[in-house]
Design an enzyme around this catalytic site. Sequence first.
Site, PDB file in Angstrom:
ATOM      1  N   GLY A  15       0.811  -1.210   0.000  1.00  0.00           N
ATOM      2  CA  GLY A  15       0.000   0.000   0.000  1.00  0.00           C
ATOM      3  C   GLY A  15       0.845   1.261   0.000  1.00  0.00           C
ATOM      4  O   GLY A  15       0.664   2.154  -0.844  1.00  0.00           O
ATOM      5  N   ASP A  35      10.095  -6.286  -4.423  1.00  0.00           N
ATOM      6  CA  ASP A  35       9.035  -6.848  -3.578  1.00  0.00           C
ATOM      7  C   ASP A  35       9.054  -8.361  -3.774  1.00  0.00           C
ATOM      8  O   ASP A  35       9.516  -8.864  -4.802  1.00  0.00           O
ATOM      9  CB  ASP A  35       7.661  -6.269  -3.963  1.00  0.00           C
ATOM     10  CG  ASP A  35       6.640  -6.385  -2.836  1.00  0.00           C
ATOM     11  OD1 ASP A  35       6.309  -5.347  -2.228  1.00  0.00           O
ATOM     12  OD2 ASP A  35       6.191  -7.518  -2.538  1.00  0.00           O
ATOM     13  N   LEU A  50      13.113 -11.027   0.977  1.00  0.00           N
ATOM     14  CA  LEU A  50      14.178 -10.491   1.842  1.00  0.00           C
ATOM     15  C   LEU A  50      15.079 -11.602   2.384  1.00  0.00           C
ATOM     16  O   LEU A  50      16.135 -11.315   2.949  1.00  0.00           O
ATOM     17  CB  LEU A  50      13.568  -9.710   3.005  1.00  0.00           C
ATOM     18  CG  LEU A  50      12.863  -8.396   2.648  1.00  0.00           C
ATOM     19  CD1 LEU A  50      12.085  -7.865   3.855  1.00  0.00           C
ATOM     20  CD2 LEU A  50      13.863  -7.348   2.161  1.00  0.00           C
ATOM     21  N   SER A  73       3.174  -6.265   7.743  1.00  0.00           N
ATOM     22  CA  SER A  73       2.801  -4.945   8.253  1.00  0.00           C
ATOM     23  C   SER A  73       1.711  -4.990   9.328  1.00  0.00           C
ATOM     24  O   SER A  73       1.193  -3.939   9.721  1.00  0.00           O
ATOM     25  CB  SER A  73       2.357  -4.052   7.088  1.00  0.00           C
ATOM     26  OG  SER A  73       1.254  -4.622   6.425  1.00  0.00           O
ATOM     27  N   ASN A 110       4.531   3.017  14.947  1.00  0.00           N
ATOM     28  CA  ASN A 110       4.062   3.401  16.292  1.00  0.00           C
ATOM     29  C   ASN A 110       3.978   2.188  17.216  1.00  0.00           C
ATOM     30  O   ASN A 110       4.051   2.336  18.436  1.00  0.00           O
ATOM     31  CB  ASN A 110       2.718   4.129  16.180  1.00  0.00           C
ATOM     32  CG  ASN A 110       1.571   3.248  15.726  1.00  0.00           C
ATOM     33  OD1 ASN A 110       0.899   2.637  16.536  1.00  0.00           O
ATOM     34  ND2 ASN A 110       1.336   3.172  14.427  1.00  0.00           N
ATOM     35  N   HIS A 111       3.877   0.986  16.639  1.00  0.00           N
ATOM     36  CA  HIS A 111       3.715  -0.203  17.474  1.00  0.00           C
ATOM     37  C   HIS A 111       5.016  -0.654  18.138  1.00  0.00           C
ATOM     38  O   HIS A 111       4.988  -1.553  18.978  1.00  0.00           O
ATOM     39  CB  HIS A 111       3.051  -1.319  16.666  1.00  0.00           C
ATOM     40  CG  HIS A 111       1.685  -0.896  16.209  1.00  0.00           C
ATOM     41  ND1 HIS A 111       0.629  -0.754  17.083  1.00  0.00           N
ATOM     42  CD2 HIS A 111       1.224  -0.486  14.990  1.00  0.00           C
ATOM     43  CE1 HIS A 111      -0.432  -0.309  16.432  1.00  0.00           C
ATOM     44  NE2 HIS A 111      -0.096  -0.138  15.153  1.00  0.00           N
ATOM     45  N   TYR A 138       4.896  -8.024  15.891  1.00  0.00           N
ATOM     46  CA  TYR A 138       5.147  -7.040  14.823  1.00  0.00           C
ATOM     47  C   TYR A 138       5.865  -5.803  15.384  1.00  0.00           C
ATOM     48  O   TYR A 138       6.894  -5.370  14.848  1.00  0.00           O
ATOM     49  CB  TYR A 138       3.799  -6.667  14.183  1.00  0.00           C
ATOM     50  CG  TYR A 138       3.838  -5.436  13.316  1.00  0.00           C
ATOM     51  CD1 TYR A 138       4.513  -5.438  12.106  1.00  0.00           C
ATOM     52  CD2 TYR A 138       3.191  -4.264  13.718  1.00  0.00           C
ATOM     53  CE1 TYR A 138       4.550  -4.287  11.323  1.00  0.00           C
ATOM     54  CE2 TYR A 138       3.216  -3.127  12.930  1.00  0.00           C
ATOM     55  CZ  TYR A 138       3.909  -3.145  11.737  1.00  0.00           C
ATOM     56  OH  TYR A 138       3.954  -2.016  10.954  1.00  0.00           O
ATOM     57  N   ARG A 176      -8.960   6.873  16.286  1.00  0.00           N
ATOM     58  CA  ARG A 176      -7.549   6.820  16.698  1.00  0.00           C
ATOM     59  C   ARG A 176      -6.628   7.374  15.612  1.00  0.00           C
ATOM     60  O   ARG A 176      -5.679   8.111  15.881  1.00  0.00           O
ATOM     61  CB  ARG A 176      -7.177   5.377  17.047  1.00  0.00           C
ATOM     62  CG  ARG A 176      -5.694   5.157  17.262  1.00  0.00           C
ATOM     63  CD  ARG A 176      -5.397   3.713  17.645  1.00  0.00           C
ATOM     64  NE  ARG A 176      -3.973   3.448  17.541  1.00  0.00           N
ATOM     65  CZ  ARG A 176      -3.374   3.024  16.430  1.00  0.00           C
ATOM     66  NH1 ARG A 176      -4.078   2.803  15.325  1.00  0.00           N
ATOM     67  NH2 ARG A 176      -2.081   2.829  16.413  1.00  0.00           N
TER      68      ARG A 176
HETATM   69  P1  NAI Z   1       1.855  -3.706   2.988  1.00  0.00           P
HETATM   70  O1  NAI Z   1       1.589  -4.965   3.748  1.00  0.00           O
HETATM   71  O2  NAI Z   1       0.767  -3.154   2.144  1.00  0.00           O
HETATM   72  O3  NAI Z   1       3.134  -3.889   2.065  1.00  0.00           O
HETATM   73  C1  NAI Z   1       4.261  -4.608   2.465  1.00  0.00           C
HETATM   74  C2  NAI Z   1       4.939  -5.151   1.216  1.00  0.00           C
HETATM   75  O4  NAI Z   1       6.097  -5.880   1.638  1.00  0.00           O
HETATM   76  C3  NAI Z   1       4.065  -6.111   0.413  1.00  0.00           C
HETATM   77  O5  NAI Z   1       3.989  -5.723  -0.949  1.00  0.00           O
HETATM   78  C4  NAI Z   1       4.735  -7.460   0.563  1.00  0.00           C
HETATM   79  O6  NAI Z   1       4.654  -8.295  -0.583  1.00  0.00           O
HETATM   80  C5  NAI Z   1       6.177  -7.055   0.852  1.00  0.00           C
HETATM   81  N1  NAI Z   1       6.868  -8.094   1.621  1.00  0.00           N
HETATM   82  C6  NAI Z   1       6.421  -8.714   2.742  1.00  0.00           C
HETATM   83  N2  NAI Z   1       7.312  -9.634   3.137  1.00  0.00           N
HETATM   84  C7  NAI Z   1       8.348  -9.594   2.249  1.00  0.00           C
HETATM   85  C8  NAI Z   1       9.545 -10.314   2.122  1.00  0.00           C
HETATM   86  N3  NAI Z   1       9.879 -11.275   3.000  1.00  0.00           N
HETATM   87  N4  NAI Z   1      10.366 -10.014   1.106  1.00  0.00           N
HETATM   88  C9  NAI Z   1      10.031  -9.028   0.205  1.00  0.00           C
HETATM   89  N5  NAI Z   1       8.882  -8.325   0.268  1.00  0.00           N
HETATM   90  C10 NAI Z   1       8.059  -8.604   1.292  1.00  0.00           C
HETATM   91  O7  NAI Z   1       2.324  -2.639   4.082  1.00  0.00           O
HETATM   92  P2  NAI Z   1       2.318  -1.041   3.960  1.00  0.00           P
HETATM   93  O8  NAI Z   1       1.113  -0.524   4.607  1.00  0.00           O
HETATM   94  O9  NAI Z   1       2.628  -0.669   2.571  1.00  0.00           O
HETATM   95  O10 NAI Z   1       3.541  -0.678   4.905  1.00  0.00           O
HETATM   96  C11 NAI Z   1       4.851  -0.588   4.397  1.00  0.00           C
HETATM   97  C12 NAI Z   1       5.841  -0.598   5.563  1.00  0.00           C
HETATM   98  O11 NAI Z   1       5.555   0.478   6.438  1.00  0.00           O
HETATM   99  C13 NAI Z   1       5.763  -1.874   6.403  1.00  0.00           C
HETATM  100  O12 NAI Z   1       7.070  -2.198   6.833  1.00  0.00           O
HETATM  101  C14 NAI Z   1       4.913  -1.459   7.595  1.00  0.00           C
HETATM  102  O13 NAI Z   1       5.230  -2.216   8.740  1.00  0.00           O
HETATM  103  C15 NAI Z   1       5.320  -0.006   7.752  1.00  0.00           C
HETATM  104  N6  NAI Z   1       4.273   0.769   8.368  1.00  0.00           N
HETATM  105  C16 NAI Z   1       3.143   1.083   7.648  1.00  0.00           C
HETATM  106  C17 NAI Z   1       2.135   1.815   8.210  1.00  0.00           C
HETATM  107  C18 NAI Z   1       0.947   2.253   7.429  1.00  0.00           C
HETATM  108  O14 NAI Z   1       0.117   2.962   7.998  1.00  0.00           O
HETATM  109  N7  NAI Z   1       0.809   1.903   6.160  1.00  0.00           N
HETATM  110  C19 NAI Z   1       2.227   2.244   9.622  1.00  0.00           C
HETATM  111  C20 NAI Z   1       3.452   1.868  10.291  1.00  0.00           C
HETATM  112  C21 NAI Z   1       4.424   1.168   9.653  1.00  0.00           C
HETATM  113  C1  15L Z   2       0.993  -0.173  11.411  1.00  0.00           C
HETATM  114  O1  15L Z   2       2.128  -0.353  11.803  1.00  0.00           O
HETATM  115  C2  15L Z   2       0.416  -0.966  10.297  1.00  0.00           C
HETATM  116  O2  15L Z   2       1.388  -1.377   9.360  1.00  0.00           O
HETATM  117  C3  15L Z   2      -0.698  -0.242   9.580  1.00  0.00           C
HETATM  118  O3  15L Z   2      -1.396  -1.171   8.758  1.00  0.00           O
HETATM  119  C4  15L Z   2      -1.668   0.410  10.561  1.00  0.00           C
HETATM  120  O4  15L Z   2      -2.355  -0.581  11.240  1.00  0.00           O
HETATM  121  C5  15L Z   2      -0.910   1.307  11.533  1.00  0.00           C
HETATM  122  O5  15L Z   2       0.190   0.662  12.125  1.00  0.00           O
HETATM  123  C6  15L Z   2      -1.797   1.841  12.670  1.00  0.00           C
HETATM  124  O6  15L Z   2      -1.379   1.811  13.823  1.00  0.00           O
HETATM  125  O7  15L Z   2      -2.891   2.332  12.360  1.00  0.00           O
END
Ligand code: NAI
Ligand code: 15L
Length: 269
Positions: A15, A35, A50, A73, A110-111, A138, A176
């Site tokens: 995302g 990815d 990874l 995530s 934030n987690h 996580y 939130r």
């Molecule tokens: P997402 O779940 O939509 O995207 C994560 C991507 O990482 C996916 O496309 C997935 O295929 C890829 N992935 C997962 N495991 C993998 C692996 N072993 N090797 C290669 N690729 C892998 O998550 P999002 O929302 O895009 O978040 C991106 C990053 O930001 C994550 O690390 C998440 O923890 C962090 N994050 C996101 C937040 C949000 O609000 N979107 C909030 C806090 C942190």
């Molecule tokens: C995160 O760390 C997650 O990746 C995201 O999907 C949301 O849940 C976000 O925190 C949140 O706290 O809202």
Amino acid sequence: MPSPRTLLLTGAAGGLGTLMRGLLPSYGYELRLLDALPVPGEPDAITADLADRGALREAVRGVDAVLHLAGISLESSFDKILRANIEGTYNLYEAAREEGVRRIVFASSNHAVGFTPRPQAADPLIPIGVPHRPDTFYGLSKAFGEDLAQFYWDKHGLESVSVRIGSCFPEPTSVRMLSIWLSPDDAARLFDAVLTAEGVGHTVVYGSSANTRLWWDLSSARALGYEPHDDSEQYADKLVAEQGELDPAKPAGARLGGEFTTNPPIWPH
Ligand code: NAI
Ligand code: 15L
């Protein structure tokens, strides 16, 4: 950072990765995408896990910096978190060290500090120096990632900025989130600021917009040049009418990590 600014974007199919693929090129970045899943519409993207150290080493070769978004995530089993987020982030840092990459921006969350009480009424904003209080496996992996980033700076001089992202989605979807929402446009501003700031060593910042209901102190991000433009308050009336105000007597209304701090975690969105 010297121009051209070649950037490896991991998690490019996710995302946030999809949003940043759209926004970061206008800041002058030339993106290399990675990815585990194919990235729609991007035939040149690297499809690699990874866990694949050889592929990571090739992927980081010659880039100026890495924006590391790949990983699980949300909460998952410890084994899955271990492989993707803990070992995976280690593999990326090792590849970057071996190839002489100068800086990694790590998508923390934030987690990592989710059990921190959220400010009530006139309480001060949450400072960046609060101790790690992960609310899930996580969140634990994000606390590990921040420590890994510190270690690679102290030991190897590899710079990092760990961004404790709040909720980065096109719109906030819960009450939130009104406090920790990071608009996609502000996310691009923030990533650009932390990629280009001088002398970051390892710096930890909170990642959100300038929300009226902000819970945390954005000054470490602002010190690196981040200037948020957005505020979630435009969504407040609708979300509060639908969901009511957060109840500070309930775990989800009392702590930064919200529903992630309940056992088992529940997902409101
Ligand atoms: P997402 O779940 O939509 O995207 C994560 C991507 O990482 C996916 O496309 C997935 O295929 C890829 N992935 C997962 N495991 C993998 C692996 N072993 N090797 C290669 N690729 C892998 O998550 P999002 O929302 O895009 O978040 C991106 C990053 O930001 C994550 O690390 C998440 O923890 C962090 N994050 C996101 C937040 C949000 O609000 N979107 C909030 C806090 C942190
Ligand atoms: C995160 O760390 C997650 O990746 C995201 O999907 C949301 O849940 C976000 O925190 C949140 O706290 O809202």
